[in-house]
Design a protein around this motif. Structure first.
Motif, short mmCIF file in Angstrom:
data_model
loop_
_atom_site.label_atom_id
_atom_site.label_comp_id
_atom_site.label_asym_id
_atom_site.label_seq_id
_atom_site.Cartn_x
_atom_site.Cartn_y
_atom_site.Cartn_z
N GLU A 3 9.45 58.73 -6.90
CA GLU A 3 8.63 57.58 -7.25
C GLU A 3 9.48 56.45 -7.81
O GLU A 3 9.25 55.26 -7.52
N LYS A 4 10.50 56.82 -8.62
CA LYS A 4 11.37 55.80 -9.19
C LYS A 4 12.23 55.14 -8.11
O LYS A 4 12.53 53.94 -8.17
N GLN A 5 12.59 55.95 -7.08
CA GLN A 5 13.35 55.39 -5.97
C GLN A 5 12.49 54.38 -5.20
O GLN A 5 12.98 53.32 -4.77
N GLU A 6 11.20 54.73 -5.04
CA GLU A 6 10.29 53.80 -4.37
C GLU A 6 10.16 52.50 -5.15
O GLU A 6 10.16 51.41 -4.57
N GLU A 7 10.03 52.64 -6.49
CA GLU A 7 9.92 51.44 -7.33
C GLU A 7 11.19 50.60 -7.25
O GLU A 7 11.14 49.36 -7.19
N GLU A 23 -1.76 42.34 -8.93
CA GLU A 23 -1.97 41.60 -10.18
C GLU A 23 -1.01 42.05 -11.28
O GLU A 23 -0.70 41.28 -12.18
N ASN A 24 -0.54 43.30 -11.19
CA ASN A 24 0.33 43.84 -12.24
C ASN A 24 1.81 43.53 -12.01
O ASN A 24 2.65 43.91 -12.83
N GLN A 25 2.13 42.87 -10.90
CA GLN A 25 3.54 42.56 -10.64
C GLN A 25 4.03 41.46 -11.57
O GLN A 25 3.31 40.49 -11.84
N ASN A 26 5.24 41.63 -12.06
CA ASN A 26 5.84 40.67 -12.98
C ASN A 26 6.66 39.66 -12.20
O ASN A 26 7.56 40.02 -11.44
N SER A 27 6.35 38.42 -12.38
CA SER A 27 7.05 37.36 -11.64
C SER A 27 8.38 36.96 -12.27
O SER A 27 9.14 36.19 -11.70
N ASP A 28 8.71 37.48 -13.46
CA ASP A 28 9.94 37.13 -14.16
C ASP A 28 11.10 37.93 -13.56
O ASP A 28 11.16 39.15 -13.65
N GLU A 29 12.04 37.23 -12.92
CA GLU A 29 13.17 37.89 -12.26
C GLU A 29 14.05 38.63 -13.25
O GLU A 29 14.60 39.70 -12.94
N THR A 30 14.22 38.10 -14.46
CA THR A 30 15.04 38.76 -15.48
C THR A 30 14.45 40.12 -15.84
O THR A 30 15.18 41.12 -15.96
N VAL A 31 13.15 40.16 -16.00
CA VAL A 31 12.48 41.43 -16.32
C VAL A 31 12.63 42.41 -15.17
O VAL A 31 12.90 43.60 -15.38
N ARG A 32 12.49 41.93 -13.95
CA ARG A 32 12.62 42.81 -12.79
C ARG A 32 14.03 43.37 -12.69
O ARG A 32 14.23 44.54 -12.34
N THR A 33 15.02 42.56 -13.00
CA THR A 33 16.42 43.02 -12.97
C THR A 33 16.65 44.12 -14.00
O THR A 33 17.30 45.14 -13.73
N ARG A 34 16.08 43.92 -15.19
CA ARG A 34 16.22 44.93 -16.24
C ARG A 34 15.53 46.24 -15.83
O ARG A 34 16.06 47.33 -16.05
N GLU A 35 14.36 46.12 -15.22
CA GLU A 35 13.64 47.31 -14.76
C GLU A 35 14.44 48.04 -13.68
O GLU A 35 14.49 49.28 -13.66
N ALA A 36 15.09 47.28 -12.80
CA ALA A 36 15.87 47.88 -11.72
C ALA A 36 17.06 48.67 -12.27
O ALA A 36 17.38 49.76 -11.78
N LYS A 37 17.72 48.13 -13.31
CA LYS A 37 18.86 48.82 -13.91
C LYS A 37 18.42 50.12 -14.55
O LYS A 37 19.10 51.16 -14.43
N LEU A 38 17.29 50.09 -15.24
CA LEU A 38 16.79 51.31 -15.87
C LEU A 38 16.42 52.35 -14.83
O LEU A 38 16.75 53.54 -14.97
N LEU A 39 15.77 51.92 -13.76
CA LEU A 39 15.38 52.84 -12.70
C LEU A 39 16.62 53.46 -12.05
O LEU A 39 16.66 54.66 -11.76
N ALA A 40 17.65 52.64 -11.81
CA ALA A 40 18.88 53.14 -11.19
C ALA A 40 19.53 54.20 -12.08
O ALA A 40 20.02 55.23 -11.58
#
Length: 561
Positions: free
Chosen positions: A329-333, A175-192
């Motif tokens: 954990e961040k690598q898993e995310e 339920e907490n997953q964000n369906s917005d691809e733009t947001v997911r891309t931004r989260e991926a860059k921060l995690l990287a």
């Protein structure tokens, strides 16, 4: 078994101690004599809410103390709570109530409210005059049925609780997953970026302690070297105003006086010794200064490394181990975001797997309940017939509701009853009267008492709403219970009081212009008189006494059967 009760400064009680016995302990007294205070004191000792209003007027505190002799099962349960037990299996439970707080102790050791609550559950079972109201709550029926089944259902419900927690965790994650691809891309860059920051630091789990230890040593070495250098200069012969130059100058000046006065020779000798000692000290300081090591380059490197480690710990965790775990954990995310569709598919699969496991466990629990409902129905019906429900029909309904699962399974459990011939079975909570509920609850108590390891059962005025033949049936049922349990019973009925193995009188008197409640064990003759009073006689005539005596004889025969 409850051996004794000691009460001090509680409400109308000044100080009383009562010693209970095995079998049937009956407590009677006039209305308003303080019977409720007695049961209330036991409740207080077992963790009931306490306030300053309980303290007797003029006293600084109230005290309640219970002494139990424990059976092996109780000893095992209490040891699991990490609470002390005497070698003779005695437990002294004490509660002291003051205006500001209350203190609970078990065998002299302070215990928390939570520990006291757990402790109370294995020491005695208390049935108050309003407890039958729980039969009006359908949610209680499932628990009663599960209590009857015992350990098998407990193990299944423990496993169910674990699977349910996992299921809810995965559902919440989905339920907490964000369906917005733009947001997911931004989260991926921060995690990287954060992963790279942690990886570039090339951390060692024990590195922070090692670096801090080496850094502290170098910091101290630097400070020591600076101090030694300063002391060497102050005591040397090179710097203006240093001790060496000053003493040397003084020595040269005092030597010029030798030609004028021979008596000055000792002073010259003393100053010469000082000059020699200072010279020796200065050479030693020079050697000590040379022995101190301080690598400025290493110090700067350690300082930079320490700053890096502290930055990472401030950002990702309190220790290097926490930082490394955060990186994992961040690598898993990041892996989830980079393989989002596969991750979502896997998450849905886990939810379905856990749901199937839950339904399987619920089915096993339901099967146990349905299997147990028959024998329990038979026992409960027999117990109710013994309590003068002559035409009673009783049934336990177990209905599966698969989409309504919880930690208790997915069953809807209902107790169905008909107390009148020709009437259809209907839910217990809809039709039973107060007097019937009281007897039904007693029937339940007697059935479950056979499975219970608790030695002591306390009944507070369970005779509400009954009389005559029914009262005798209740009395007989309690008498049978008293064969294998200690019964403590407050009653207004002579039929029940006649079953006493030990009879206590609760009285209220005026002592020094103050009302005082007292409790005492009474003799056989006094017990006979009390039965006559309970029979409603204002005057103890021979006929009433004969009636009371006959009642005692009937009770004796019941106990001997």
């Amino acid at each position: 078994m409850l051996e004794s009760l000691h009460v001090k400064n509680l409400a109308l009680i000044d100080e009383q101690e009562i010693t209970f016995t095995e079998g049937m302990n009956i407590l009677t007294g006039e209305t308003g004599a303080g019977k409720s205070i007695l049961i209330g004191s036991v409740n207080l000792a077992l963790g009931a809410k306490a306030g300053k209003d309980y303290i007797r007027t003029g006293a600084d505190y109230a005290l309640v103390e219970l002494i139990f002799s424990l059976n092996d099962q109780q000893c095992s349960q209490i040891r699991e709570m990490d609470l002390p037990i005497e070698e003779d299996k005695t437990l002294i439970l004490q509660r002291k109530i003051t205006p500001g707080r209350s203190i609970c102790r078990a065998n002299g050791e302070s215990i928390s409210a939570g520990q006291l609550k757990n402790l109370a559950g294995c020491l005695l079972d208390m049935y108050g005059q309003h407890e039958h109201q729980s039969l009006l709550k359908p949610a209680a029926y499932k628990k009663m049925l599960d209590d009857y089944i015992g350990e098998k259902v407990v193990k299944l419900k423990t496993a169910l609780k674990d699977r349910l927690a996992q299921y809810r965790k995965y559902v919440e994650e989905l339920e907490n997953q964000n369906s917005d691809e733009t947001v997911r891309t931004r989260e991926a860059k921060l995690l990287a970026f954060e992963i790279e920051e942690i990886e570039n630091a090339a951390l060692n789990p024990e590195e922070d302690e090692q670096v801090e230890k080496r850094y502290r040593r170098l910091v101290n070495a630097k400070r020591m070297k600076e101090t030694v250098y300063m002391v060497h200069g102050l005591t040397g012969y090179e710097n203006e105003g240093s001790a060496g130059l000053t003493v040397g100058h003084a020595l040269r000046e005092i030597k010029t006086l030798r030609d004028f006065d021979e008596d000055i020779a000792p002073l010259i000798g003393q100053l010469t010794d000082i000059d020699d000692l200072l010279n020796d000290f200065n050479r030693s300081m020079a050697q000590y200064e040379d022995s101190l090591e301080f690598d400025e380059e290493e110090f700067v490197e350690l300082e930079d490394r320490l700053n890096t480690l502290n930055h990472l710990k401030d950002k990702y965790g309190d220790t290097i181990a926490s930082v490394l775990k955060a990186g994992e954990e961040k690598q898993e995310e990041l892996d989830k975001l980079n393989n989002y569709e596969a991750y979502m598919s896997g998450l849905r699969e886990k939810i379905n797997e856990r749901k199937q496991e839950i339904l399987t466990l619920c089915g096993q629990i339901s099967k146990l309940r349905k299997k147990a409902s028959g024998p329990l129905t038979k026992k409960l019906k027999e117990a109710m017939v013994d309590l003068n429900f002559l035409d009673v029909e009783f049934s336990i309904s177990v209905e599966e509701q698969e989409e309504d699962f919880s930690a208790d399974g997915y069953d809807k459990v209902d107790f169905l009853i008909s107390t009148n011939p020709g009437e259809e079975l209907r839910p217990l909570w809809q039709i039973a009267s107060g007097g019937e509920l009281s007897r039904i609850m007693l029937a339940f108590k007697t059935v479950f008492a056979d499975k219970d390891e608790t030695d002591t059962l306390v009944f507070d005025e369970i005779d509400t709403g009954i009389s005559g033949k029914t009262a005798w049936k209740v009395s007989e049922k309690l008498g049978r219970l008293a064969r294998n349990h200690q019964i403590i019973c407050i009653t207004h009925l002579a039929q029940i009081a006649a079953m006493a193995d030990t009879h206590f009188m609760i009285e209220k008197n005026i002592v020094k212009d103050r009302t005082v409640t007292s409790i005492r064990e009474i003799s056989a003759d006094e017990s006979l008189g009390e039965l006559a009073r309970l029979l409603g006689s204002g005057k103890l005539t021979q006929a009433v006494l004969n009636n009371a005596r006959e009642m005692q004889e009937t009770a004796r025969k019941v106990k001997e059967e």
